[in-house]
Scaffold this active site. Structure first.
Site, mmCIF file in Angstrom:
data_model
loop_
_atom_site.group_PDB
_atom_site.id
_atom_site.type_symbol
_atom_site.label_atom_id
_atom_site.label_comp_id
_atom_site.label_asym_id
_atom_site.label_seq_id
_atom_site.Cartn_x
_atom_site.Cartn_y
_atom_site.Cartn_z
ATOM 1 N N TRP A 54 39.909 122.573 105.962
ATOM 2 C CA TRP A 54 38.921 122.569 107.682
ATOM 3 C C TRP A 54 38.174 122.428 107.514
ATOM 4 C CZ3 TRP A 54 36.748 127.152 107.332
ATOM 5 C CH2 TRP A 54 37.183 128.477 106.930
ATOM 6 N N LYS A 113 45.967 113.221 104.513
ATOM 7 C CA LYS A 113 46.725 114.829 105.169
ATOM 8 C C LYS A 113 45.719 115.951 105.447
ATOM 9 C CE LYS A 113 47.869 117.752 103.878
ATOM 10 N NZ LYS A 113 47.868 119.451 104.942
ATOM 11 N N PRO A 114 44.962 115.868 106.488
ATOM 12 C CA PRO A 114 44.147 117.672 107.400
ATOM 13 C C PRO A 114 44.148 118.578 107.381
ATOM 14 C CG PRO A 114 45.193 115.869 109.286
ATOM 15 C CD PRO A 114 45.526 115.371 108.343
ATOM 16 N N SER A 115 43.839 118.928 106.466
ATOM 17 C CA SER A 115 44.585 121.108 106.955
ATOM 18 C C SER A 115 45.218 121.399 108.391
ATOM 19 C CB SER A 115 43.348 121.549 106.814
ATOM 20 O OG SER A 115 43.721 122.696 106.932
ATOM 21 N N GLU A 172 33.997 133.498 96.180
ATOM 22 C CA GLU A 172 33.749 132.853 97.406
ATOM 23 C C GLU A 172 34.185 133.357 98.541
ATOM 24 O OE1 GLU A 172 35.650 128.819 98.330
ATOM 25 O OE2 GLU A 172 33.529 128.459 98.437
ATOM 26 N N CYS A 223 31.161 124.098 101.283
ATOM 27 C CA CYS A 223 31.916 124.952 99.500
ATOM 28 C C CYS A 223 30.492 125.235 98.740
ATOM 29 C CB CYS A 223 32.315 123.397 99.166
ATOM 30 S SG CYS A 223 31.847 121.933 99.221
ATOM 31 N N GLU A 258 37.586 118.865 94.688
ATOM 32 C CA GLU A 258 36.568 119.256 94.849
ATOM 33 C C GLU A 258 37.322 120.575 95.147
ATOM 34 O OE1 GLU A 258 33.095 117.964 94.716
ATOM 35 O OE2 GLU A 258 34.350 115.761 93.861
ATOM 36 N N THR A 306 44.497 125.966 95.411
ATOM 37 C CA THR A 306 45.599 124.954 95.622
ATOM 38 C C THR A 306 44.925 123.315 95.001
ATOM 39 O OG1 THR A 306 45.342 125.362 97.897
ATOM 40 C CG2 THR A 306 46.290 123.439 97.907
HETATM 41 P P1 NAD Z 1 42.910 124.810 100.916
HETATM 42 O O1 NAD Z 1 43.197 125.014 99.666
HETATM 43 O O2 NAD Z 1 43.925 126.061 101.969
HETATM 44 O O3 NAD Z 1 43.777 123.897 102.117
HETATM 45 C C1 NAD Z 1 43.028 122.888 101.107
HETATM 46 C C2 NAD Z 1 44.003 121.082 102.193
HETATM 47 O O4 NAD Z 1 44.936 121.631 101.352
HETATM 48 C C3 NAD Z 1 44.988 121.533 103.081
HETATM 49 O O5 NAD Z 1 45.107 120.891 103.798
HETATM 50 C C4 NAD Z 1 46.417 122.524 102.994
HETATM 51 O O6 NAD Z 1 47.741 121.452 104.003
HETATM 52 C C5 NAD Z 1 46.770 121.704 101.582
HETATM 53 N N1 NAD Z 1 47.510 122.537 100.524
HETATM 54 C C6 NAD Z 1 48.046 123.369 100.797
HETATM 55 N N2 NAD Z 1 48.985 123.983 100.306
HETATM 56 C C7 NAD Z 1 48.879 122.934 98.853
HETATM 57 C C8 NAD Z 1 49.800 122.409 98.015
HETATM 58 N N3 NAD Z 1 50.340 122.892 97.145
HETATM 59 N N4 NAD Z 1 49.782 120.967 97.729
HETATM 60 C C9 NAD Z 1 48.851 119.958 98.076
HETATM 61 N N5 NAD Z 1 47.779 120.326 99.352
HETATM 62 C C10 NAD Z 1 47.859 121.689 99.658
HETATM 63 O O7 NAD Z 1 41.689 125.370 101.409
HETATM 64 P P2 NAD Z 1 40.819 125.632 102.847
HETATM 65 O O8 NAD Z 1 40.757 126.803 102.735
HETATM 66 O O9 NAD Z 1 41.535 124.219 103.896
HETATM 67 O O10 NAD Z 1 39.139 125.216 102.236
HETATM 68 C C11 NAD Z 1 38.016 126.126 101.942
HETATM 69 C C12 NAD Z 1 38.052 125.847 100.714
HETATM 70 O O11 NAD Z 1 37.707 124.184 99.798
HETATM 71 C C13 NAD Z 1 36.652 126.296 100.143
HETATM 72 O O12 NAD Z 1 36.909 127.126 98.743
HETATM 73 C C14 NAD Z 1 36.329 125.615 99.595
HETATM 74 O O13 NAD Z 1 35.070 125.758 99.447
HETATM 75 C C15 NAD Z 1 35.982 124.014 99.277
HETATM 76 N N6 NAD Z 1 35.974 122.862 99.541
HETATM 77 C C16 NAD Z 1 34.932 122.114 98.883
HETATM 78 C C17 NAD Z 1 34.416 121.004 98.875
HETATM 79 C C18 NAD Z 1 34.147 120.456 97.883
HETATM 80 O O14 NAD Z 1 33.349 119.530 97.522
HETATM 81 N N7 NAD Z 1 33.974 120.301 96.656
HETATM 82 C C19 NAD Z 1 34.069 120.663 100.437
HETATM 83 C C20 NAD Z 1 34.460 121.204 101.291
HETATM 84 C C21 NAD Z 1 35.802 122.309 101.317
#
Ligand code: NAD
Length: 467
Positions: free
Chosen positions: A143, A167-169, A370, A274, A240, A222
């Protein structure tokens, strides 16, 4: 009320069920997105699998279609950005620049080369190496930068010849669904499907047998579940994941000169990046001077509703994250940390004051984990070897930075840091010339440039005997 539609096999669907989307600046529901059912997921994936066989064959078709997608995103920038601010919280000018960046990413991908390498060309044999698409790719996004992360993944996968399910958040689905509406007719039906739903939809998508590659950006927890879900079918994946970037300031650095770049390296997007600087290690001789400079910048940068013109930093995106940041700050305070500035919620949606903490222990959770919010812990050090081992003492390894006037020393020191990227005198400086990815728990695989194309394809050797 804003209501989004999914794009499934060339058609827009409102869906039968929906979930609500909250504006983090107010804490109130302002829209709804469809909850994708299993039958719709199957239809999207089967449509993509069918569209793949034609799509993969013609790179000129793909280039032209992607150029058209880039133009449509650019033309509809204001509408997409408005939704992005409403659901994500970031200031409107930053939302517009994220949408423009996405359009550029798609344009850039449209011009990418898919290499064919000749390994041997002799009287005996012709051996060549071709990069082939996987088939149907699942792209799953977080998100914090919902539009640019999505379009980077989609464009790379598509130009390489894959079909995609995006699939977006569930916290930020509407800007992505707006893109679905805008680009609906620019691509052949089924080539790109955009679906929305709560977290179990991500699990259902990654488990589907027709998915051949998962391109995931999100948290470490995740990411590990995605890797486990990929295992039964040996699906390929790019992960990522999260970071806890150290920034190390050497004693020769000038606090006044570097403070602004460090501040924005830590607080851009309200710390929800991130690769934000998330732990600042400053040599004890200049720690107080730099802390004072950073506190002044934190107090100047107005936090508030992203639609207000004077807002520089928006709210924390969602309630769970808001509660997490609040807990980490309260725990640090309880353990004796000094609050240099901020330290509390603003009492307006999920807005939190820009917060600088110091005099805390390396074992504090806000240093170890984090935080992903507008909070920066500042830690003093005396010895360079000691600070390198403190910086590396983590499961994370995404970004990092070193701040000094002594560039040769920084270059040597940079190689001692365990991270996917180490910047010198800058942070958050992504380059289209370089790959991006993490070491340790921060990720598997790389995106960007030729490394992104490599991640979106697999190799085939064609070995022809001539004599
Ligand atoms: P999250 O892991 O909660 O969710 C990410 C996505 O995964 C969402 O679309 C969510 O619906 C989906 N998801 C949830 N459970 C799942 C499952 N079991 N299988 C497959 N998909 C599933 O992360 P968030 O809170 O949305 O994002 C924040 C995190 O993302 C932070 O840790 C941040 O550092 C990281 N991030 C990393 C990068 C990078 O390039 N390394 C970039 C941006 C964000």
């Amino acid at each position: 009320m804003t209501i989004g539609s999914m794009l499934i096999n060339g058609e827009l669907y409102h869906g039968d069920d929906s979930f609500s989307v909250v504006n983090p600046a107010t804490g109130e529901v302002f829209g709804h997105a469809p909850e994708c059912r299993q039958a719709q997921l199957d239809k999207a994936i089967e449509g993509a699998a069918g569209a793949f066989y034609t799509w993969r064959q013609d790179i000129e078709l793909r280039r032209n279609a992607l150029k058209h997608v880039a133009e449509l995103i650019q033309t509809n920038c204001d509408a997409i950005a408005h939704l992005l601010t409403l659901e994500q919280g970031k200031p409107l000018d930053k939302a517009k620049s994220e949408v423009r960046t996405s359009s550029l990413q798609v344009q850039f991908a449209a011009a990418a080369q898919i290499p064919v390498e000749v390994l041997q060309d002799t009287d005996q044999a012709l051996i060549k190496l071709v990069h082939k698409p996987f088939g149907v790719v699942a792209a799953i996004t977080p998100w914090n930068f919902p539009v640019s992360i999505a379009m980077g993944k989609v464009a790379t996968a598509l130009i390489a010849g894959n079909a995609v399910i995006l699939k977006p958040s569930p916290y930020t689905p509407l800007s992505t669904l707006k893109i679905a509406e805008v680009i609906k007719d620019a691509l052949p039906a089924g080539v790109l499907n955009i679906i929305s739903g709560s977290d179990p939809l991500g699990a259902a998508l990654t488990a589907h047998p027709l998915i051949r590659k998962i391109d995931f950006t999100g948290s470490v927890g995740t990411g590990k579940r995605v890797a486990a879900a990929a295992a039964p079918d040996l699906k390929r994946f790019t992960l990522e994941l999260g970071g806890n970037d150290p920034a190390i300031v050497l004693p020769d650095a000038n606090p006044k000169k570097i403070a602004k770049a460090i501040f924005w390296g830590a607080f851009a997007n309200s710390g929800q990046v991130c690769i934000a600087a998330k732990r600042l290690y400053v040599h004890e001789s200049i720690k107080e001077a730099l802390t004072t400079e950073l506190a002044a910048l934190a107090e100047q940068a107005k936090v508030g509703n992203g639609l207000d013109e004077d807002t520089r930093l928006g709210p924390i995106n969602n309630q769970a994250q808001f509660e997490r940041v609040t807990t980490l700050v309260e725990e640090a305070k309880g353990a004796g940390a000094r609050v240099v500035t901020g330290g509390d919620a603003l009492g307006q949606g999920y807005c939190f004051q820009n917060t600088i903490l110091t005099d805390l222990d390396d074992n504090a959770r806000i240093v170890q984990e984090e935080q992903f919010g507008p909070v920066l812990p500042i830690l003093a050090y005396q010895d360079i070897n000691d600070v390198v081992s403190r910086a590396n003492n983590t499961h994370f390894g995404l970004g990092s930075s070193i701040w000094t006037e002594d560039l040769p020393q920084a270059e040597v020191l940079a190689e001692r840091i365990e991270a996917g990227t180490t910047w010198v005198n800058q942070h958050l400086a992504l380059s289209p010339l370089a790959p991006f990815g993490g070491t340790k728990w921060s990720g598997v695989g790389y995106i960007g440039g030729k490394w992104g194309i490599e991640g979106a394809t697999e190799l085939q050797v064609i070995n022809i005997k001539r004599a």
